[in-house]
Design a protein around this motif. Structure first.
Motif, mmCIF file in Angstrom:
data_model
loop_
_atom_site.group_PDB
_atom_site.id
_atom_site.type_symbol
_atom_site.label_atom_id
_atom_site.label_comp_id
_atom_site.label_asym_id
_atom_site.label_seq_id
_atom_site.Cartn_x
_atom_site.Cartn_y
_atom_site.Cartn_z
ATOM 1 N N VAL A 1 1.221 6.918 -6.740
ATOM 2 C CA VAL A 1 0.089 7.816 -7.009
ATOM 3 C C VAL A 1 0.467 9.253 -6.676
ATOM 4 O O VAL A 1 0.173 10.189 -7.432
ATOM 5 N N PHE A 2 1.130 9.443 -5.530
ATOM 6 C CA PHE A 2 1.534 10.780 -5.108
ATOM 7 C C PHE A 2 2.519 11.384 -6.108
ATOM 8 O O PHE A 2 2.445 12.575 -6.446
ATOM 9 N N ALA A 3 3.442 10.566 -6.607
ATOM 10 C CA ALA A 3 4.410 11.039 -7.597
ATOM 11 C C ALA A 3 3.728 11.407 -8.910
ATOM 12 O O ALA A 3 4.073 12.415 -9.540
ATOM 13 N N ASP A 4 2.750 10.595 -9.333
ATOM 14 C CA ASP A 4 2.017 10.890 -10.563
ATOM 15 C C ASP A 4 1.250 12.207 -10.455
ATOM 16 O O ASP A 4 1.119 12.946 -11.439
ATOM 17 N N LYS A 5 0.758 12.489 -9.239
ATOM 18 C CA LYS A 5 -0.017 13.719 -9.055
ATOM 19 C C LYS A 5 0.891 14.932 -8.866
ATOM 20 O O LYS A 5 0.482 16.059 -9.127
ATOM 21 N N LEU B 1 -6.070 3.911 5.507
ATOM 22 C CA LEU B 1 -5.673 3.909 4.102
ATOM 23 C C LEU B 1 -4.560 2.922 3.786
ATOM 24 O O LEU B 1 -4.545 2.320 2.706
ATOM 25 N N LEU B 2 -3.615 2.742 4.729
ATOM 26 C CA LEU B 2 -2.409 1.962 4.415
ATOM 27 C C LEU B 2 -2.141 0.825 5.393
ATOM 28 O O LEU B 2 -1.174 0.074 5.224
ATOM 29 N N GLY B 3 -2.971 0.669 6.418
ATOM 30 C CA GLY B 3 -2.681 -0.304 7.473
ATOM 31 C C GLY B 3 -2.837 -1.752 7.038
ATOM 32 O O GLY B 3 -3.648 -2.086 6.173
ATOM 33 N N ARG B 4 -2.041 -2.622 7.653
ATOM 34 C CA ARG B 4 -2.238 -4.056 7.466
ATOM 35 C C ARG B 4 -3.590 -4.460 8.036
ATOM 36 O O ARG B 4 -4.150 -3.774 8.901
ATOM 37 N N TYR B 5 -4.086 -5.615 7.597
ATOM 38 C CA TYR B 5 -5.388 -6.092 8.085
ATOM 39 C C TYR B 5 -5.428 -6.149 9.601
ATOM 40 O O TYR B 5 -6.365 -5.673 10.249
ATOM 41 N N ALA C 1 0.835 -1.204 0.000
ATOM 42 C CA ALA C 1 0.000 0.000 0.000
ATOM 43 C C ALA C 1 0.870 1.254 0.000
ATOM 44 O O ALA C 1 0.562 2.236 -0.685
ATOM 45 N N ILE C 2 1.960 1.246 0.756
ATOM 46 C CA ILE C 2 2.862 2.400 0.775
ATOM 47 C C ILE C 2 3.475 2.609 -0.607
ATOM 48 O O ILE C 2 3.587 3.747 -1.093
ATOM 49 N N ALA C 3 3.867 1.522 -1.271
ATOM 50 C CA ALA C 3 4.466 1.630 -2.613
ATOM 51 C C ALA C 3 3.467 2.219 -3.604
ATOM 52 O O ALA C 3 3.818 3.085 -4.424
ATOM 53 N N VAL C 4 2.220 1.756 -3.538
ATOM 54 C CA VAL C 4 1.183 2.298 -4.424
ATOM 55 C C VAL C 4 0.949 3.772 -4.106
ATOM 56 O O VAL C 4 0.811 4.605 -5.012
#
Length: 548
Positions: free
Chosen positions: A182-186, A221-225, A175-178
């Motif tokens: 996304v942040f870089a694309d924006k 948003l980014l937490g493990r289950y 999730a952090i990698a995604v």
């Protein structure tokens, strides 16, 4: 209004010195300098308990004399020949809607920037928050006391609360990698810098963590289950349900954080079948998906961003085989009505989870704050599909989308009627669905000759019915003139000699307008009979009506 701002500027010049929420400039220096000052002044106004901060051009700093300025922000360009105002807004985070006023005072040009105070998060320019120290603009990070006070304004924002026992290890690496991508694309201008940031630096910059501490937002948003235990007793769950036309459940699945990844998983679970309908002016059918992808993502993101997690309820997505899709989240709708969202030109003043919402905007999970709902209405309208149906009762938000045309010819032809605003279409959509419209909506539609009838019994007007080839339906709703009913009563009495009131009720009931209630039909027939009696066409004797 210009007199108000002239008087405001004159009162500002009476301040003994510049303040943390007030700065005077003689002339323009650079776009970057203005951006930094907007950030510093907004944050300073928050600390000073002011609603607004002010940046004034054309006033001398030391004397506060009005000397005029050659700076015109409406014509000034920033880098890349971009309009200055748009350039500034796009580089401030969270977005704030400052206003610019250009005035003449004693024949001298003065420019006033009116800047809302920071509310939920320190305002950053190019991802760096600033603060006013005396008459100087400084990075906020060098002043921890002021920074702490600004973040304390989030005390009522559950999504900004710190999970003190949680660490970076409790977040999902994928999730952090995604999120990074996304942040870089924006933020393409920061793409190279982002590669050099470690995870904590990135999460701080993206407003997901606070000074390296894991927030409720970070878990959602980014937490493990398994990290959802840090949210207890609050809950974070999404449930997708498939129901048949008969309403019986056929399939379901549950989803947990990280919601950044779950958003795509839920989206892919929705079948979103293809739908065919005849486009106007062609014999060939047009094929579209039942639900525009933007609508699914925006509705689901709204549910995630505005859910009251402390209530312990699930976010639900119910897909029905009758071509409807329903999203529901817990918590009252803060703007109170959908009309409030559609009518206002700026984002809502407050949110339930401002820290979470801002993080979702930075990760492209949400449209620009305040515009998503309006865009969903526009998408449905352009497709000629029914507009979204919102139910805001029982401390929750439920929105239903219909993925098909209910009345194809009516919908297409209605779009050709001139001067129809989005609000007209929304009100007409309510009339078509038999829903109540407000007096203001009714007045606006009447002025454009779009509806007829009485309050709570409105019908589409004759002119619209003509445009939409619904003349027969219109006549059925409006009813016929009194002469028709009088002739029918006379013909009945000629055939049968006499009739009781109940006979006329049965005879005329299906001929009267559909919009009338049974009680209204009863009084309509009563009035008709009395009118004909006064005209000496019929008379009443021995409990029956007869011809004169």
């Amino acid at each position: 209004m210009s007199n108000y701002y002239q008087n405001l500027i004159l009162s500002l010049t009476q301040q003994p010195a510049e303040q943390e929420w007030l700065e005077f400039k003689r002339n323009f220096h650079s776009p970057e300098e203005i951006g930094q000052r907007i950030s510093a002044l907004a944050n300073g106004a928050c600390l000073a308990g002011k609603k607004f901060a002010y940046l004034v051009f054309g006033v001398e700093d030391g004397t506060h004399n009005i000397v005029g300025t050659g700076f015109s922000p409406k014509t000034k360009k920033a880098k890349g020949n971009e309009d200055l105002e748009h350039w500034l807004v796009s580089r401030l985070s969270p977005k704030i809607h400052f206003t610019i006023h250009e005035l003449q005072i004693d024949g001298k040009a003065v420019v006033l920037f009116e800047i809302p105070a920071a509310t939920d998060t320190p305002i950053s320019f190019l991802h760096e928050p600033y603060i006013r120290i005396g008459s100087l603009t400084k990075p906020l990070k060098h002043y921890p006391d002021q920074s702490r006070k600004l973040w304390q304004n989030q005390a009522d924002d559950w999504s900004a609360e710190i999970c003190y026992e949680a660490t970076l290890e409790d977040l999902d690496p994928k999730a952090i990698a995604v999120a990074r991508q996304v942040f870089a694309d924006k933020n393409k201008r920061l793409a190279e810098d982002i590669k050099e940031w470690d995870d904590i630096t990135f999460l701080n910059k993206a407003k997901i963590t606070i000074r390296g501490q894991i927030t409720n937002t970070a878990i959602i948003l980014l937490g493990r289950y398994e990290s959802t235990s840090f949210l207890s007793p609050a809950q974070a769950h999404i449930t997708w349900i498939l129901k048949g036309v008969d309403g019986i459940e056929k399939d379901y699945e549950h989803f947990s954080p990280p919601f950044l990844l779950a958003l795509d998983e839920v989206y892919n679970k929705i079948r979103n079948l293809n739908y065919r309908y005849m486009a106007s002016g062609t014999l060939f059918p047009e094929e579209v998906q039942q639900y525009d992808p933007y609508i699914i993502r925006e509705a689901l993101s709204n549910a995630i961003g505005h859910q009251d997690y402390r209530l312990g309820g699930r976010i639900t997505v119910v897909e029905k085989e009758d071509s409807t899709l329903i999203f529901q989240n817990s918590g009252a709708f803060i703007p109170k009505t959908i009309e409030n969202v559609l009518l206002q030109g700026a984002p809502e003043a407050s949110y339930r989870n401002p820290f979470l919402v801002n993080a979702m905007v930075s990760l492209n999970m949400m449209d620009t704050i305040g515009s998503g709902i309006k865009k969903m209405y526009q998408i449905q309208s352009k497709r000629f599909f029914p507009l979204p149906d919102y139910d805001l009762t029982r401390e929750r938000v439920l929105v239903k989308f219909t993925g098909k045309v209910l009345d194809q010819e009516y919908a297409k032809q209605l779009a050709t009627v001139d001067n129809l605003t989005l609000h007209d279409i929304i009100a007409l959509d309510k009339v078509q669905k038999g829903q109540i419209i407000t007096e203001n909506e009714a007045e606006a539609l009447r002025k454009k000759s779009l509806i007829e009838g009485r309050k709570n019994s409105y019908i589409i007007a004759a002119d619209v019915a003509k445009h939409t080839e619904q003349q027969a339906e219109y006549m059925q709703m409006r009813g016929l003139n009194d002469e028709y009913y009088e002739a029918a009563i006379l013909e009945f009495l000629k055939q049968f000699g006499q009739a009781q009131r109940s006979d006329f009720n049965k005879f005329l009931s299906n001929k009267l307008p559909d919009v009338l209630t049974d009680e209204q039909k009863f009084h309509k027939i009563k009035n008709l009979l009395q009118k004909m009696k006064r005209k000496k066409l019929i008379y009443f004797e021995d409990k029956v009506w007869k011809l004169v």
